[in-house]
Design an enzyme around this catalytic site. Sequence first.
Site, PDB file in Angstrom:
ATOM      1  N   TYR A  16     -21.024 -37.921  49.952  1.00 30.03           N
ATOM      2  CA  TYR A  16     -20.184 -38.187  48.784  1.00 30.03           C
ATOM      3  C   TYR A  16     -20.729 -37.477  47.539  1.00 30.03           C
ATOM      4  O   TYR A  16     -21.875 -37.011  47.517  1.00 30.03           O
ATOM      5  CB  TYR A  16     -20.057 -39.686  48.541  1.00 30.03           C
ATOM      6  CG  TYR A  16     -21.350 -40.431  48.244  1.00 30.03           C
ATOM      7  CD1 TYR A  16     -22.039 -40.250  47.050  1.00 30.03           C
ATOM      8  CD2 TYR A  16     -21.868 -41.346  49.155  1.00 30.03           C
ATOM      9  CE1 TYR A  16     -23.203 -40.938  46.769  1.00 30.03           C
ATOM     10  CE2 TYR A  16     -23.031 -42.050  48.887  1.00 30.03           C
ATOM     11  CZ  TYR A  16     -23.694 -41.849  47.688  1.00 30.03           C
ATOM     12  OH  TYR A  16     -24.836 -42.528  47.410  1.00 30.03           O
ATOM     13  N   SER A 255     -30.554 -43.621  43.920  1.00 28.90           N
ATOM     14  CA  SER A 255     -30.636 -43.140  45.293  1.00 28.90           C
ATOM     15  C   SER A 255     -29.360 -43.427  46.065  1.00 28.90           C
ATOM     16  O   SER A 255     -28.797 -44.516  45.971  1.00 28.90           O
ATOM     17  CB  SER A 255     -31.823 -43.820  45.984  1.00 28.90           C
ATOM     18  OG  SER A 255     -31.734 -43.738  47.379  1.00 28.90           O
ATOM     19  N   LYS A 256     -28.925 -42.451  46.855  1.00 31.30           N
ATOM     20  CA  LYS A 256     -27.769 -42.662  47.731  1.00 31.30           C
ATOM     21  C   LYS A 256     -28.041 -43.786  48.727  1.00 31.30           C
ATOM     22  O   LYS A 256     -27.147 -44.539  49.089  1.00 31.30           O
ATOM     23  CB  LYS A 256     -27.456 -41.377  48.505  1.00 31.30           C
ATOM     24  CG  LYS A 256     -26.775 -40.289  47.683  1.00 31.30           C
ATOM     25  CD  LYS A 256     -26.375 -39.134  48.574  1.00 31.30           C
ATOM     26  CE  LYS A 256     -25.581 -38.083  47.798  1.00 31.30           C
ATOM     27  NZ  LYS A 256     -25.125 -36.975  48.669  1.00 31.30           N
ATOM     28  N   ARG A 257     -29.289 -43.888  49.151  1.00 34.09           N
ATOM     29  CA  ARG A 257     -29.637 -44.867  50.174  1.00 34.09           C
ATOM     30  C   ARG A 257     -29.749 -46.280  49.608  1.00 34.09           C
ATOM     31  O   ARG A 257     -29.332 -47.248  50.235  1.00 34.09           O
ATOM     32  CB  ARG A 257     -30.962 -44.468  50.835  1.00 34.09           C
ATOM     33  CG  ARG A 257     -31.405 -45.361  51.978  1.00 34.09           C
ATOM     34  CD  ARG A 257     -32.608 -44.765  52.689  1.00 34.09           C
ATOM     35  NE  ARG A 257     -33.721 -44.560  51.785  1.00 34.09           N
ATOM     36  CZ  ARG A 257     -34.612 -45.491  51.464  1.00 34.09           C
ATOM     37  NH1 ARG A 257     -34.496 -46.711  51.979  1.00 34.09           N
ATOM     38  NH2 ARG A 257     -35.622 -45.238  50.662  1.00 34.09           N
TER      39      ARG A 257
END
Length: 495
Positions: A16, A255-257
């Site tokens: 994304y 963070s994406k995570r």
Amino acid sequence: MTDAVRVRFAPSPTGYLHIGGARTALYNWLYARQKGGTFVLRMEDTDAARNTDAARETIFRGLDWLGLTPDEGPEQGGPFGPYSQSERQDLYRHWANQLIEIGAVYPCFATKKELAELRAKQEAAGESTRYDGRYRDLDPAEAKRRIDAGEEHTWRLRVPEDETVEVDDEIRGVVRVETKDIEDIILIRGNGMPIYNFVVVIDDHLMEISHVIRGEDHLTNTFKQVLIFKALGWDTPRYAHLPLILGPTGSGKLSKRKHPEAALELYQQKGYPEAGLVNWLASVGWSLDDKTEVMTRDELIERFSLASVNRSGARLPLDKLDWICGDYLRRFGVAEIEAGIRPYLQQKGWVAEPPTAEQSRQLRVLARAQQERLRFYSQIVEDAAWIYEGVAKIEGKAMKNLKKAGAPELLEEYLEFLGTSAACAVDASAMETRAKAWAEQRELGIGKLMGPLRSALTGKTQGPGVFDCAEILGNAEVAARIKSAVAAGRAAQSS
């Protein structure tokens, strides 16, 4: 390189669109618009294993939603295409051969095992891990023999010895690193594929990029890229390294995570007005002064300055997002609010496609009534559930209003008044005027009625104006809910 301002946003289509990437795109776009320049979108898609068409589409549509449509790019085309690195391999091979011919790079035959052993030895000695240049001075004839024999090798840049690499950053000022701290950089992998730092230099030069505006996590890459520019005899662009965006608590990189707030899609799905989100996003790491918060897009273009961008990391201020977007929504016309909330009500199955005449009437009143309270459009689902799902449960404080001594009787009298007067729920203003007159006639403060009436209509103690709620519901539903609330209040009194 010309004097024209040309900036680029160069994401990798592997997931994304990160909100940090969206901010980078915004700052590039603002700078280009302010300077009468060109905003370029370039896809860094050489990692075939991780790239997806869905991710490309997410980036394209995300930029369009933000109003940051590129002047040149994979969809728009332009004089410096192709704009996807996967389609530029012939160019990279050409310039790699140029570097080989001038001796700026050399073949390195170090195997993965060999490099791992070197790293382990350096770690054991407490040294920094880096390639030691063991093939830098290999005899050219021996190197050719090994290449001709098909031995796998990479091509490394001959990093100059005992020099200083200096970058005059638009945000950070002059930053330097000694070449002794930069290992000989791999430009071409063993499989013949060029690496990131090499292809970025080729693309930035051939696309005549004048300013590279990107995150500070690229600063170490910048020193390497400057060396590659110099090896090719090319001028470097101007650089500006933006502060990282930190998580909502201010601790650690967004963070994406770890942080769902990192995805631009989240804000799209929640229905934040894009104009407000752009205003907010510009403020995450930059400000005009210590008091100006809300600015139009034209004002952002006029006022934005790289020199005013913060050097330190910027916390993601979600509370500020709600405040700014709420301010934008209050400035919108009711028709815009109606158009914004309608899809969310339709997704719930509460409103048909297209809406019925009665639903259209309700939507107009609901948009007007909720406008002051909205921060994002999907908020309407929670705020308007009482309309479409009825009052299945009356909240504790609301029930207290209904079981107070005299409350059920007061509601009954008011219902009788509604049934015998012209005070109808079709017009909130007229209903309020007549309710006040009725309360005066009874020598009763209107406040005595408002709490029980709101509880009866919505099952809550907060929300839009009481008479707006009545207008949304309509006469028949108002009467039905008052009757039900009277019964509930009496039952609560007797329990």
